[in-house]
Scaffold this motif. Structure first.
Motif, PDB file in Angstrom:
ATOM      1  N   ILE A  74       0.848  -1.188   0.000  1.00 60.43           N
ATOM      2  CA  ILE A  74       0.000   0.000   0.000  1.00 60.43           C
ATOM      3  C   ILE A  74       0.884   1.238   0.000  1.00 60.43           C
ATOM      4  O   ILE A  74       1.789   1.363   0.821  1.00 60.43           O
ATOM      5  N   ASP A 112      -3.846   9.157   0.647  1.00 61.82           N
ATOM      6  CA  ASP A 112      -5.196   8.773   0.246  1.00 61.82           C
ATOM      7  C   ASP A 112      -5.352   8.590  -1.260  1.00 61.82           C
ATOM      8  O   ASP A 112      -6.179   7.814  -1.709  1.00 61.82           O
ATOM      9  N   ALA A 158      -4.508   4.911  -2.116  1.00 60.68           N
ATOM     10  CA  ALA A 158      -4.775   3.949  -1.048  1.00 60.68           C
ATOM     11  C   ALA A 158      -5.439   2.668  -1.548  1.00 60.68           C
ATOM     12  O   ALA A 158      -5.238   1.601  -0.982  1.00 60.68           O
ATOM     13  N   ASP A 159      -6.218   2.736  -2.614  1.00 59.46           N
ATOM     14  CA  ASP A 159      -6.905   1.536  -3.083  1.00 59.46           C
ATOM     15  C   ASP A 159      -6.162   0.819  -4.213  1.00 59.46           C
ATOM     16  O   ASP A 159      -6.684  -0.102  -4.818  1.00 59.46           O
ATOM     17  N   THR A 213      -2.909  -1.594  -5.366  1.00 58.08           N
ATOM     18  CA  THR A 213      -2.025  -2.614  -4.800  1.00 58.08           C
ATOM     19  C   THR A 213      -0.698  -2.541  -5.530  1.00 58.08           C
ATOM     20  O   THR A 213      -0.658  -2.543  -6.762  1.00 58.08           O
ATOM     21  N   ARG A 224      -5.317  -1.203  -9.655  1.00 58.73           N
ATOM     22  CA  ARG A 224      -6.609  -1.122  -8.957  1.00 58.73           C
ATOM     23  C   ARG A 224      -7.671  -1.738  -9.867  1.00 58.73           C
ATOM     24  O   ARG A 224      -7.818  -1.340 -11.023  1.00 58.73           O
ATOM     25  N   ASN A 235     -15.603  -5.507  -8.175  1.00 58.51           N
ATOM     26  CA  ASN A 235     -15.519  -5.994  -6.803  1.00 58.51           C
ATOM     27  C   ASN A 235     -14.651  -7.240  -6.757  1.00 58.51           C
ATOM     28  O   ASN A 235     -13.730  -7.378  -7.526  1.00 58.51           O
TER      29      ASN A 235
END
Length: 185
Positions: free
Chosen positions: A46, A50, A53-54, A56, A132, A136
């Motif tokens: 990570i 911000d 943040a999502d 990898t 990213r 889902n």
């Protein structure tokens, strides 16, 4: 106690000056107390901040401590400070993202440990690729998966994707269920 670390991103092979300082609750310098600075290097996937943040980063979700640096111990000087320098030499896998944990401890007169810590990004290569998913946890059959890909330097600035090659692999899971005095797979 407080840690004063001069460099916000560490690079391999560079000397890193740092100062551990402490004051008594009354405000005076905590001179004469024992101080200790210890460092650990760990992998992460990570990126701090911000904005990413999502995403990898790296080729593994496992976070592991990869190197334990020196433990430096000294008595705090008249200003309540302990200054030392660490040479940031570590073995690094270029496909991983690393950070250095710096722990500072000042032991009061009774021996009680008062701790502080900082996490410093470690720069081990010119750029880091982050991915990213735009879905889902799974993709329905017949739908094409899509991803966002970024290439950053360790300070978080975007770097071109010209020299980056990557692949997305499809993984099939097949389970063989059987019944032999209870369900098994």
């Amino acid at each position: 106690p407080e840690l004063d670390i001069k460099t916000s991103v560490w690079s391999l092979g560079e000397k890193q000056p740092m100062t551990l300082s402490a004051e008594y609750y009354s405000g005076g310098a905590a001179s004469g107390l024992k101080g200790e600075i210890s460092t650990f290097v760990r992998t992460t996937n990570i990126f701090e901040g911000d904005q990413f943040a999502d995403f990898t980063f790296g080729n593994s979700e496992n976070v592991e401590v990869t190197a334990i640096g020196d433990v430096m111990t000294a008595t705090l000087n008249a200003e309540g400070q302990m200054t030392t320098t660490l040479l940031s030499e570590y073995e690094a896998d270029p496909s991983r993202l690393y950070e250095v944990l710096v722990d500072g401890t000042v032991f009061d007169v009774g021996g009680r440990a008062n701790k502080t810590s900082e996490i410093i990004p470690l720069d081990t290569t010119a750029a880091y690729v982050g991915v990213r998913a735009r879905f889902n946890s799974y993709v329905d059959e017949g739908i094409a998966p899509s991803f966002d890909v970024v290439n950053l330097d360790r300070s978080g600035s975007l770097v071109g994707l010209d020299d980056v090659t990557y692949s997305v692999n499809r993984i099939y899971y097949r389970y063989n269920w059987s019944y032999d005095d209870g369900w098994r797979w």
